[in-house]
Design a protein around this motif. Structure first.
Motif, PDB file in Angstrom:
ATOM      1  N   ARG A  23       0.815  -1.221   0.000  1.00 37.23           N
ATOM      2  CA  ARG A  23       0.000   0.000   0.000  1.00 37.23           C
ATOM      3  C   ARG A  23       0.849   1.272   0.000  1.00 37.23           C
ATOM      4  O   ARG A  23       0.300   2.371   0.111  1.00 37.23           O
ATOM      5  CB  ARG A  23      -0.931  -0.001   1.213  1.00 37.23           C
ATOM      6  CG  ARG A  23      -1.941  -1.152   1.184  1.00 37.23           C
ATOM      7  CD  ARG A  23      -3.041  -0.973   2.202  1.00 37.23           C
ATOM      8  NE  ARG A  23      -2.539  -0.959   3.569  1.00 37.23           N
ATOM      9  CZ  ARG A  23      -3.281  -0.725   4.652  1.00 37.23           C
ATOM     10  NH1 ARG A  23      -4.575  -0.490   4.507  1.00 37.23           N
ATOM     11  NH2 ARG A  23      -2.745  -0.746   5.844  1.00 37.23           N
ATOM     12  N   VAL A  24       2.159   1.117  -0.132  1.00 43.16           N
ATOM     13  CA  VAL A  24       3.051   2.277  -0.135  1.00 43.16           C
ATOM     14  C   VAL A  24       3.606   2.477  -1.545  1.00 43.16           C
ATOM     15  O   VAL A  24       4.235   1.574  -2.106  1.00 43.16           O
ATOM     16  CB  VAL A  24       4.219   2.092   0.856  1.00 43.16           C
ATOM     17  CG1 VAL A  24       5.183   3.272   0.775  1.00 43.16           C
ATOM     18  CG2 VAL A  24       3.685   1.927   2.272  1.00 43.16           C
ATOM     19  N   ALA A  25       3.372   3.646  -2.131  1.00 43.97           N
ATOM     20  CA  ALA A  25       3.940   3.950  -3.444  1.00 43.97           C
ATOM     21  C   ALA A  25       5.459   3.996  -3.326  1.00 43.97           C
ATOM     22  O   ALA A  25       6.007   4.533  -2.357  1.00 43.97           O
ATOM     23  CB  ALA A  25       3.412   5.288  -3.952  1.00 43.97           C
ATOM     24  N   LEU A  30      11.724   5.979  -2.113  1.00 43.96           N
ATOM     25  CA  LEU A  30      12.824   6.623  -2.827  1.00 43.96           C
ATOM     26  C   LEU A  30      13.074   8.025  -2.294  1.00 43.96           C
ATOM     27  O   LEU A  30      14.229   8.461  -2.166  1.00 43.96           O
ATOM     28  CB  LEU A  30      12.524   6.659  -4.327  1.00 43.96           C
ATOM     29  CG  LEU A  30      12.434   5.284  -4.999  1.00 43.96           C
ATOM     30  CD1 LEU A  30      11.964   5.419  -6.440  1.00 43.96           C
ATOM     31  CD2 LEU A  30      13.774   4.568  -4.944  1.00 43.96           C
ATOM     32  N   ASP A  31      12.001   8.740  -1.959  1.00 48.21           N
ATOM     33  CA  ASP A  31      12.157  10.070  -1.366  1.00 48.21           C
ATOM     34  C   ASP A  31      12.860   9.976  -0.012  1.00 48.21           C
ATOM     35  O   ASP A  31      13.739  10.786   0.307  1.00 48.21           O
ATOM     36  CB  ASP A  31      10.791  10.746  -1.191  1.00 48.21           C
ATOM     37  CG  ASP A  31      10.176  11.192  -2.507  1.00 48.21           C
ATOM     38  OD1 ASP A  31      10.911  11.256  -3.509  1.00 48.21           O
ATOM     39  OD2 ASP A  31       8.962  11.472  -2.528  1.00 48.21           O
ATOM     40  N   LEU A  57       5.856   3.885   7.172  1.00 48.72           N
ATOM     41  CA  LEU A  57       6.101   3.109   5.964  1.00 48.72           C
ATOM     42  C   LEU A  57       6.489   1.675   6.323  1.00 48.72           C
ATOM     43  O   LEU A  57       5.999   0.713   5.718  1.00 48.72           O
ATOM     44  CB  LEU A  57       7.214   3.747   5.121  1.00 48.72           C
ATOM     45  CG  LEU A  57       6.973   5.156   4.575  1.00 48.72           C
ATOM     46  CD1 LEU A  57       8.157   5.608   3.732  1.00 48.72           C
ATOM     47  CD2 LEU A  57       5.702   5.214   3.747  1.00 48.72           C
ATOM     48  N   LYS A  58       7.361   1.537   7.320  1.00 49.98           N
ATOM     49  CA  LYS A  58       7.832   0.207   7.723  1.00 49.98           C
ATOM     50  C   LYS A  58       6.694  -0.665   8.258  1.00 49.98           C
ATOM     51  O   LYS A  58       6.729  -1.890   8.140  1.00 49.98           O
ATOM     52  CB  LYS A  58       8.944   0.346   8.763  1.00 49.98           C
ATOM     53  CG  LYS A  58      10.257   0.847   8.164  1.00 49.98           C
ATOM     54  CD  LYS A  58      11.232   1.345   9.220  1.00 49.98           C
ATOM     55  CE  LYS A  58      11.677   0.269  10.169  1.00 49.98           C
ATOM     56  NZ  LYS A  58      12.723   0.776  11.100  1.00 49.98           N
ATOM     57  N   ASP A  97       7.034   7.754 -12.142  1.00 48.98           N
ATOM     58  CA  ASP A  97       6.796   8.447 -10.884  1.00 48.98           C
ATOM     59  C   ASP A  97       7.001   7.505  -9.697  1.00 48.98           C
ATOM     60  O   ASP A  97       7.579   7.879  -8.679  1.00 48.98           O
ATOM     61  CB  ASP A  97       5.369   9.006 -10.868  1.00 48.98           C
ATOM     62  CG  ASP A  97       5.080   9.801  -9.605  1.00 48.98           C
ATOM     63  OD1 ASP A  97       5.841  10.746  -9.307  1.00 48.98           O
ATOM     64  OD2 ASP A  97       4.094   9.475  -8.914  1.00 48.98           O
ATOM     65  N   SER A  98       6.521   6.283  -9.820  1.00 48.03           N
ATOM     66  CA  SER A  98       6.719   5.257  -8.788  1.00 48.03           C
ATOM     67  C   SER A  98       7.177   3.973  -9.456  1.00 48.03           C
ATOM     68  O   SER A  98       6.389   3.053  -9.705  1.00 48.03           O
ATOM     69  CB  SER A  98       5.433   5.018  -7.996  1.00 48.03           C
ATOM     70  OG  SER A  98       5.222   6.016  -7.032  1.00 48.03           O
TER      71      SER A  98
END
Length: 369
Positions: A23-25, A30-31, A57-58, A97-98
């Motif tokens: 569920r995380v782009a 990367l950012d 995110l983790k 983008d992703s």
């Protein structure tokens, strides 16, 4: 994770863990890597008081997917995990983008960084359309180009069949996990592609089946990896036109084969031509448009011949550090651990050879180089 499953480096494993956060782009990971300056391993193992979002995110990481991927990789010597930082990862995909953080590959992984042309079209293609797709694919592959498509019935299948007959071979990008063939009717074709030296590519973890939203994601990979996309038969409202539009948005070439005005499956091609796609009737028109000489392409697959000077330049570290969008000169210098003056001197030589172009703000790698 059980130690016996670990057959990849710690940073490759970290990429795999990040990719498992479904569920995380990927752009968020990367950012975070860019802001923190950490390696993937350190990003996941160190505490980050300055980056509180990292813990969020983790929390989305799915260890069971990671274990499944490692088991899949170890189950067959033809199974490969290509992470975002791998030398086998296509630079062109990084324009997305992703972009996928991990690619699951079966077969010849070196094809991913070969010059590619996508051939796509209707699943319910006419016999004439399938014949055109196979003939175009064969000729492009004979010129050293890798033919990339989506393993669907109709035009995609015909493109793969033609591509695997030439030196350039073929890549099938899947909308499922690498162990789940869709459509099932193409299981035999998938096996033939691998035996013929081609490759199967997916961003989806093993065990993942087909979902409607998977195929637009697959299409963006096809469009991004290729120098251009050739459309052979498509209706106005179709996934094929999505791929063509994605290619155009990424600055890639779009080609279309014309047909009868009375045939519903040529309406999409005619619409693309009206929008600026190049009308083509021969493979030479495609090769000329992407500005790669056929004799140069063939050298990519003849390992015992002397490599051309241009090809040697096109594979070195400095040129690889220039992106397809604008790359600042200080970034290029930093990537190569050299001074800005030295980087500019080397880039001038590449510019004279037509491999890069100086633009306001830095340099760009030219498509097809």
């Amino acid at each position: 994770m059980r130690p016996s499953l670990l057959s990849i480096t710690s940073n490759e494993l970290a990429w795999l863990f990040m990719a498992s956060a479904q569920r995380v782009a990927s752009k968020h990971w990367l950012d975070a890597l860019s802001v923190s300056g950490n390696t993937p391993k350190d990003l996941l193992t160190l505490s980050h008081d300055a980056l509180p979002d990292i813990e969020k995110l983790k929390s989305e990481i799915t260890p069971t997917l990671v274990e499944r991927a490692l088991l899949w990789e170890r189950s067959d010597c033809n199974h490969k995990l290509v992470t975002f930082s791998s030398s086998d990862y296509p630079d062109a995909l990084k324009q997305l983008d992703s972009p996928p953080l991990v690619l699951f590959v079966i077969g010849n992984v070196t094809l991913l960084t070969n010059h590619q042309i996508a051939i796509v079209g209707s699943r319910r293609a006419s016999e004439q359309g399938k014949k055109i797709a196979e003939e175009f694919s064969l000729e492009l592959s004979r010129n050293g180009l890798t033919v990339t498509s989506g393993l669907a019935m109709g035009i995609d299948s015909a493109a793969h069949r033609g591509g695997m007959e030439g030196v350039g071979s073929t890549i099938a990008v899947m909308g499922t996990g690498p162990d789940n063939v869709y459509p099932a009717k193409n299981k035999a074709l998938l096996s033939q592609i691998i035996v013929a030296g081609g490759a199967i590519v997916s961003e989806f973890f093993p065990g993942v089946g087909p979902r409607a939203w998977h195929f637009p994601r697959r299409n963006r990979i096809i469009a991004a990896m290729c120098l251009g996309t050739l459309v052979v038969e498509a209706k106005i409202k179709s996934g094929t036109l999505i791929t063509a539009n994605l290619a155009a948005d990424l600055g890639r070439e779009v080609f279309a084969v014309p047909g009868s005005i009375f045939h519903a499956y040529t309406q999409g091609c005619h619409w693309l031509i009206q929008q600026g796609a190049k009308l083509v009737t021969t493979t030479n028109e495609i090769v000329e448009e992407i500005a790669i000489a056929p004799q140069q392409l063939v050298l990519k697959d003849v390992g015992d011949r002397e490599k051309s000077e241009v090809k040697s330049l096109a594979t070195d570290k400095l040129l690889a550090s220039v992106d397809y969008d604008i790359t600042a000169i200080d970034v290029i210098a930093q990537r190569n651990a050299i001074t800005v003056d030295k980087a500019m001197a080397s880039l001038l030589e590449y510019e004279l050879r037509g491999l890069v172009a100086a633009v306001p703000g830095g340099y760009v790698k030219l498509r097809g180089k």
